[in-house]
Design a protein around this motif. Structure first.
Motif, short mmCIF file in Angstrom:
data_model
loop_
_atom_site.label_atom_id
_atom_site.label_comp_id
_atom_site.label_asym_id
_atom_site.label_seq_id
_atom_site.Cartn_x
_atom_site.Cartn_y
_atom_site.Cartn_z
N GLN A 105 55.26 57.91 24.30
CA GLN A 105 55.57 56.48 24.46
C GLN A 105 56.61 56.32 25.57
O GLN A 105 57.80 56.53 25.33
N ARG B 78 54.05 51.66 23.60
CA ARG B 78 52.87 52.43 23.22
C ARG B 78 51.73 51.52 23.67
O ARG B 78 51.40 50.54 22.98
N PRO B 79 51.17 51.78 24.85
CA PRO B 79 50.28 50.80 25.47
C PRO B 79 49.17 50.29 24.53
O PRO B 79 48.48 51.07 23.90
N GLY B 80 49.10 48.98 24.46
CA GLY B 80 48.06 48.35 23.64
C GLY B 80 48.38 48.31 22.17
O GLY B 80 47.61 47.76 21.37
N ILE B 81 49.49 48.90 21.76
CA ILE B 81 49.80 48.98 20.33
C ILE B 81 51.13 48.33 20.01
O ILE B 81 51.22 47.48 19.14
N GLN B 82 52.18 48.73 20.73
CA GLN B 82 53.47 48.10 20.46
C GLN B 82 54.41 48.23 21.65
O GLN B 82 54.30 49.16 22.45
N GLN C 196 54.69 44.58 17.44
CA GLN C 196 53.48 45.32 17.07
C GLN C 196 52.26 44.42 17.25
O GLN C 196 52.27 43.28 16.78
N ILE C 197 51.23 44.94 17.92
CA ILE C 197 49.97 44.20 18.02
C ILE C 197 49.16 44.53 16.77
O ILE C 197 48.73 45.66 16.59
N LEU C 198 48.98 43.55 15.91
CA LEU C 198 48.28 43.79 14.65
C LEU C 198 46.77 43.76 14.85
O LEU C 198 46.04 44.57 14.30
N SER C 199 46.34 42.78 15.62
CA SER C 199 44.89 42.66 15.87
C SER C 199 44.68 41.94 17.19
O SER C 199 45.58 41.28 17.71
N ARG D 52 59.39 42.84 14.58
CA ARG D 52 60.19 43.34 13.46
C ARG D 52 61.48 43.92 13.99
O ARG D 52 61.50 44.53 15.05
#
Lengths: 190, 401
Positions: free
Chosen positions: A39, A76-80, A115-118, A136
């Protein structure tokens, strides 16, 4: 979590102000910040000297206690995505003959994690059309070990390993491991 | 990132990995199989199997205006994609569940740039991870830094095919037509099913699970070359169970891996309990068990579904001090080993991975071709998108002349 943030900000401001009396030179560090190896991020920090220990002149060594306010970002690309506001208090030993130094510090920080949840994916072009994100806050205490070398009177390189735990009252704690590779530029007399 | 990807990354990149993270992300979307297919073929194609590979093949053939027919052994399409409705307040994937790559693959599989439909995808990166080893639960949330995949949010893999692929090919599928013989000795290929119905085509694409080929369920005339038979011996489809249990209370984390890190990284078996409702915006507490390999074989050897559930509940009660039994509501067991035209999970190669895939994919007399999850190069084997990918790759070759 707001309590943590206020606490950290207060500690951050008060210690910086109190450190002014000892201030001789102010460094600014810029570093590559990697969390869990994969990351990537960046961290900018400065440092204030709190106390300098006098050593016998013939040892060629010096020691000081410092406080370092820091701000960082890692992803974390595309995730958070993560924003970090951190303060470290540490002790640094420097060998003035060969320029090598080591430091050990304790940190207290506030980590804001987005955080990208969806996501919604367009089935025509495969592109993301919207993201459902959640922010968060976490308290992040850490242990840090640094090793580096002065390149000249105004620049050091350093590497630092850190272990921390992100803590949130309603979430389970998770260990974070950072690697930092950076350059520290000194402004003024060191 | 799948477990296999994670392992590869750690081994090959080591400490250099931090600089490569964004590169991984960009590499994932590159898929050569989506080059334009330029057909130079006018005959009829018979596709054997209406699983992911077979349906994608039909989709491509329809778009290329090539005459085709799909023979499906069972009474439904989907293969190893199946869904359970009514058990929870969202549909549950009984078979393939995760999207093991960038979800833009869905658009690439459809290859319909003008399509204006959206699908909601979950970022599946569990935050609370435990390992169950030596009768102890050990918190390992740190691993959440490395693991991430995707899942459909309020739909399933089955729905994706049903909504976007099936409408275009539905009238071309013949159900309850298990193929017994493929004769490719003559100019045309003749295919005979168990009812002795004969189908004729210029080319045949076989997309059945590797287990069906291994059991000689289909008689090839002339016989398969020895090289292919040997390569088939190097693949195996271990048993799999998926079990879903509803509880009145959520006492479990996002994932419980059964075993230690060694098993997690080094074993081909997969054994985990997972929160099926993770990020599904559901009020229900559904715990899934996904088990492949030895543990699944143990369940398969049990006499009844009741015995299987008893064993699973005993494990959970041991982990959570009897909470599982106290809060149990209902369960559903999906035994893929008993599906007559599936008989197992997905392909695991014992050796010579790429070489064996090339051998297995090689066409017979330029008339009989092979595709499916087991026949995808690179790291996409054993996935739904890999099955679709193999159809694109094989059809490009098949339709060249």
């Amino acid at each position: 979590m707001k309590k943590y943030l206020i606490l950290i900000c207060c500690a951050f401001s008060l210690t910086c102000i109190s450190a002014q009396s000892e201030l001789k030179g102010i460094p600014v560090s810029i570093a590559y910040l990697g969390q869990a190896l994969i990351q990537p991020g960046v961290k900018i920090s400065t440092e204030f000297n709190l106390k300098k220990f006098t050593q016998p002149a013939n040892t060629g060594r010096s020691k000081n206690v410092y406080i370092s306010p820091q701000i960082g970002f890692f992803t974390r690309p595309g995730i958070q995505n993560n924003l970090l506001v951190n303060t470290e208090i540490g002790i640094r030993r420097r060998n003035n003959e060969n320029g090598f130094f080591t430091a050990f510090s304790l940190g207290a920080g506030y980590l804001r994690e987005y955080q990208i949840l969806s996501t919604s994916i367009n089935l025509g072009d495969g592109k993301i059309s919207s993201k459902n994100m959640e922010g968060r806050g976490f308290f992040l205490p850490s242990l840090n070990l640094e090793f580096g070398k002065s390149l000249n009177n105004s620049m050091d390189w350093y590497s630092k390993g850190s272990f921390g735990k992100k803590i949130n009252a309603s979430k389970q704690e998770t260990t974070l491991a950072f690697i930092e590779l950076g350059l520290r530029f000194w402004f003024g007399i060191r | 990132m799948t477990r296999k990807d994670f392992l590869n990354n750690i081994i090959t990149l080591g400490a250099g990995a931090p600089f490569m993270a964004t590169l991984f992300a960009s590499c994932r979307s590159e898929n050569i199989f989506f080059e334009d297919i330029k057909p130079n073929f006018k005959g009829k194609v018979l596709v054997i199997g209406a699983g992911a590979a077979g349906m994608i093949a039909g989709h491509i053939l329809r778009k290329q205006n090539i005459d085709f027919e799909i023979l499906e052994a069972s009474s439904v399409y989907g293969g190893r994609m199946k869904k359970l409705e009514g058990f929870a307040d969202f549909p549950i994937d009984l078979g393939a569940e995760w999207i093991h790559t960038d979800p833009s693959i869905l658009a690439k599989l459809l290859d319909e740039p003008d399509k204006e439909v959206e699908v909601e995808i979950i970022n599946y990166n569990p935050q609370t991870i435990y390992f169950w080893k030596k009768d102890k639960l050990r918190k390992r949330n740190f691993y959440s830094n490395f693991y991430s995949e995707y899942k459909f949010k309020s739909t399933t893999w089955f729905d994706f095919f049903e909504q976007h692929i099936v409408p275009g090919i539905q009238d071309k599928i013949t159900y309850n037509s298990p193929v017994r013989e493929i004769n490719y000795a003559g100019e045309k290929v003749q295919v005979r099913n168990i009812n002795n119905d004969v189908f004729e085509a210029d080319r045949v694409l076989v997309t059945v699970p590797i287990s069906i080929l291994q059991q000689n369920f289909i008689d090839f005339q002339p016989a398969l070359p020895n090289e292919k038979i040997e390569a088939l011996g190097d693949v195996y489809m271990p048993p799999i169970f998926k079990v879903f249990i509803e509880f009145s209370e959520r006492f479990y984390p996002d994932v419980i891996h059964l075993g230690g890190l060694g098993e997690f990284l080094g074993s081909e078996d997969s054994n985990l309990f997972y929160d099926v409702a993770f990020r599904k915006d559901s009020s229900r507490n559904i715990l899934g068990l996904f088990t492949i390999g030895e543990r699944a074989a143990q369940y398969a050897s049990m006499n009844s579904e009741g015995e299987i559930i008893k064993s699973i509940m005993a494990d959970l009660d041991k982990m959570y001090d009897g909470k599982a039994t106290k809060t149990y509501i209902k369960h559903y067991v999906q035994d893929w080993n008993k599906e007559p035209y599936i008989q197992g999970s997905y392909s695991h190669y014992q050796s010579n991975f790429n070489r064996n895939i090339e051998i297995l994919r090689a066409p017979l007399n330029n008339k009989v071709y092979f595709a499916g999850e087991a026949l995808t190069l690179d790291s996409d084997t054993a996935t739904v998108h890999g099955a679709g990918e193999s159809s694109y790759e094989v059809l490009r070759e098949m339709l060249k002349n």
